[in-house]
Design an enzyme around this catalytic site. Structure first.
Site, PDB file in Angstrom:
ATOM      1  N   GLY A   1       4.226  -7.291   1.587  1.00 27.05           N
ATOM      2  CA  GLY A   1       3.058  -7.368   2.465  1.00 27.05           C
ATOM      3  C   GLY A   1       3.139  -6.400   3.641  1.00 27.05           C
TER       4      GLY A   1
ATOM      5  N   GLU B   1       2.009  -3.194   2.221  1.00 29.35           N
ATOM      6  CA  GLU B   1       0.574  -3.372   1.946  1.00 29.35           C
ATOM      7  C   GLU B   1      -0.232  -3.294   3.245  1.00 29.35           C
ATOM      8  OE1 GLU B   1       1.459  -6.980  -0.378  1.00 29.35           O
ATOM      9  OE2 GLU B   1       0.146  -6.153  -1.911  1.00 29.35           O
TER      10      GLU B   1
ATOM     11  N   ALA C   1       5.439 -10.613   3.251  1.00 32.28           N
ATOM     12  CA  ALA C   1       4.844 -11.918   3.490  1.00 32.28           C
ATOM     13  C   ALA C   1       5.993 -12.903   3.684  1.00 32.28           C
ATOM     14  CB  ALA C   1       3.994 -12.320   2.297  1.00 32.28           C
TER      15      ALA C   1
HETATM   16  N1  COA Z   1       9.990 -13.779   4.471  1.00 36.38           N
HETATM   17  C1  COA Z   1      10.642 -14.698   5.220  1.00 36.38           C
HETATM   18  N2  COA Z   1      11.740 -14.425   5.927  1.00 36.38           N
HETATM   19  C2  COA Z   1      12.218 -13.172   5.868  1.00 36.38           C
HETATM   20  C3  COA Z   1      11.611 -12.167   5.114  1.00 36.38           C
HETATM   21  C4  COA Z   1      10.428 -12.507   4.383  1.00 36.38           C
HETATM   22  N3  COA Z   1       9.762 -11.619   3.661  1.00 36.38           N
HETATM   23  N4  COA Z   1      12.311 -11.017   5.246  1.00 36.38           N
HETATM   24  C5  COA Z   1      13.344 -11.320   6.061  1.00 36.38           C
HETATM   25  N5  COA Z   1      13.288 -12.603   6.445  1.00 36.38           N
HETATM   26  C6  COA Z   1      14.217 -13.326   7.329  1.00 36.38           C
HETATM   27  C7  COA Z   1      15.510 -13.693   6.619  1.00 36.38           C
HETATM   28  O1  COA Z   1      15.335 -14.876   5.861  1.00 36.38           O
HETATM   29  C8  COA Z   1      16.430 -13.873   7.796  1.00 36.38           C
HETATM   30  O2  COA Z   1      16.161 -15.109   8.390  1.00 36.38           O
HETATM   31  P1  COA Z   1      17.393 -16.086   8.851  1.00 36.38           P
HETATM   32  O3  COA Z   1      18.169 -15.251   9.844  1.00 36.38           O
HETATM   33  O4  COA Z   1      16.701 -17.264   9.450  1.00 36.38           O
HETATM   34  O5  COA Z   1      18.167 -16.354   7.604  1.00 36.38           O
HETATM   35  C9  COA Z   1      15.960 -12.798   8.764  1.00 36.38           C
HETATM   36  O6  COA Z   1      14.623 -12.469   8.383  1.00 36.38           O
HETATM   37  C10 COA Z   1      16.784 -11.528   8.714  1.00 36.38           C
HETATM   38  O7  COA Z   1      16.799 -11.051   7.376  1.00 36.38           O
HETATM   39  P2  COA Z   1      18.150 -10.738   6.558  1.00 36.38           P
HETATM   40  O8  COA Z   1      17.840 -10.840   5.096  1.00 36.38           O
HETATM   41  O9  COA Z   1      19.273 -11.565   7.074  1.00 36.38           O
HETATM   42  O10 COA Z   1      18.372  -9.199   6.982  1.00 36.38           O
HETATM   43  P3  COA Z   1      19.144  -8.109   6.140  1.00 36.38           P
HETATM   44  O11 COA Z   1      19.324  -6.956   7.065  1.00 36.38           O
HETATM   45  O12 COA Z   1      20.335  -8.664   5.483  1.00 36.38           O
HETATM   46  O13 COA Z   1      18.121  -7.669   4.972  1.00 36.38           O
HETATM   47  C11 COA Z   1      15.968  -7.117   4.039  1.00 36.38           C
HETATM   48  C12 COA Z   1      16.907  -7.051   5.266  1.00 36.38           C
HETATM   49  C13 COA Z   1      14.614  -6.576   4.460  1.00 36.38           C
HETATM   50  C14 COA Z   1      16.525  -6.221   2.918  1.00 36.38           C
HETATM   51  C15 COA Z   1      15.873  -8.577   3.541  1.00 36.38           C
HETATM   52  O14 COA Z   1      15.536  -9.407   4.643  1.00 36.38           O
HETATM   53  C16 COA Z   1      14.843  -8.792   2.457  1.00 36.38           C
HETATM   54  O15 COA Z   1      15.065  -8.433   1.312  1.00 36.38           O
HETATM   55  N6  COA Z   1      13.693  -9.432   2.812  1.00 36.38           N
HETATM   56  C17 COA Z   1      12.694  -9.811   1.878  1.00 36.38           C
HETATM   57  C18 COA Z   1      11.880  -8.603   1.447  1.00 36.38           C
HETATM   58  C19 COA Z   1      10.849  -8.994   0.424  1.00 36.38           C
HETATM   59  O16 COA Z   1      11.147  -9.354  -0.701  1.00 36.38           O
HETATM   60  N7  COA Z   1       9.567  -8.885   0.816  1.00 36.38           N
HETATM   61  C20 COA Z   1       8.469  -9.142  -0.040  1.00 36.38           C
HETATM   62  C21 COA Z   1       7.963 -10.514   0.144  1.00 36.38           C
HETATM   63  S1  COA Z   1       6.606 -10.813  -0.959  1.00 36.38           S
END
Ligand code: COA
Length: 260
Positions: free
Chosen positions: A112, A115, A66
């Site tokens: 999400g 999910e 999400a």
């Molecule tokens: N919500 C909002 N933005 C998200 C997102 C999320 N769940 N997951 C990734 N993004 C965005 C990042 O903020 C980033 O945006 P920016 O470039 O404007 O800063 C972009 O997507 C790329 O993500 P980034 O974190 O830079 O990539 P990464 O390769 O370093 O890491 C993940 C990948 C998936 C490990 C990491 O993005 C992450 O942990 N995301 C959240 C996962 C999460 O907790 N999901 C559950 C939500 S309830």
């Protein structure tokens, strides 16, 4: 229909819906959830669509969760409403579609995102896929059905561990757990989904929709799945597909189902 965050394409009886926010790793914001609802509804009501395939755009993510930026300042009431609305519009909606829906998990499927994949009728993953429910690392719990569907699919103990650790499992582990049905190289992911879809398309779409309903009944409170199965079984006898299927068998030919 035109969308901002998704693509919907139809070919050979299959509607492929692509979640298309690659810069945000296809995170589900409010608009994307609403557009997915509309696209799934349209595909489900389209008589030519026999199977739906759901995938994320790019090579990195199915859906990374999400959209955290949308709910970071929510209060208790807003949090509850967010989960309720999302479950109604997308997650329960997808699970209860009468058209088969396959999740093509092409990378991160987190929160999400996992999910959503679990709301689909089954999952196929690419070898680079990583899956997890990291919500407890953000101070929340899965709110789009994850606490219910993950234990249904992989068992309570494994689900407890995944939720408590907020860790990710890779595609092979997901295969071992039964969370995904197949794992292939990323270039083979859509071809395999389409191959499975082509097998589904040969069968009676009416019978398949009755079967989805009966299988889902096992997971619904206060509903006796065996009773639903009996009713659904009986319903099939009133369909043109049943007449065609049984007649074709007796005439030793392939059935050509009218889908009615
Ligand atoms: N919500 C909002 N933005 C998200 C997102 C999320 N769940 N997951 C990734 N993004 C965005 C990042 O903020 C980033 O945006 P920016 O470039 O404007 O800063 C972009 O997507 C790329 O993500 P980034 O974190 O830079 O990539 P990464 O390769 O370093 O890491 C993940 C990948 C998936 C490990 C990491 O993005 C992450 O942990 N995301 C959240 C996962 C999460 O907790 N999901 C559950 C939500 S309830």
């Amino acid at each position: 229909m035109s969308y901002n965050n998704i693509l919907s394409e139809f070919e050979n009886g299959i509607t492929t819906i692509t979640i298309n926010r690659p810069k945000k790793l296809n995170a589900l914001n409010k608009e994307t959830i609403s557009e997915l609802h509309d696209a799934l509804d349209a595909a489900n009501n389209d008589a030519d669509t026999k199977v739906i395939v759901l995938i994320g755009s790019g090579e990195k993510a199915f859906v990374a969760g999400a959209d955290i930026s949308e709910f970071a300042d929510f209060n208790v009431e807003e949090g509850g409403k967010l989960a309720a609305k999302g479950q109604e519009l997308l997650f329960d909606f997808a699970e209860n579609l009468s058209t088969p829906i396959i999740a093509a998990v092409n990378g991160f499927a987190l929160g999400g995102g996992l999910e959503l994949a679990m709301s689909c009728h089954f999952r196929v993953a690419s070898s680079n896929a990583k899956m997890g429910l990291p919500e407890t690392s953000l101070g929340v719990i899965p709110g789009y059905g994850g606490t219910q569907r993950l234990p249904q699919l992989i068992g309570k103990g494994r689900a407890m561990e995944m939720v408590m650790t907020a860790g990710m499992i890779d595609a092979q582990q997901a295969l071992h757990y039964g969370l995904v049905n197949h794992v292939v190289e990323q270039t083979e992911l859509l071809p395999l989904c389409y191959k499975i879809a082509s097998k589904i398309i040969r069968n009676s779409s009416v019978a398949i929709s009755q079967a989805i309903n009966a299988i889902n009944a096992n997971y619904k409170d206060g509903i006796n799945g065996y009773d639903i199965e009996i009713e659904a079984f009986g319903n099939c006898f009133g369909t043109e597909d049943f007449k065609e299927g049984t007649t074709a068998f007796l005439e030793k030919r392939k059935a050509d189902f009218p889908g009615k």
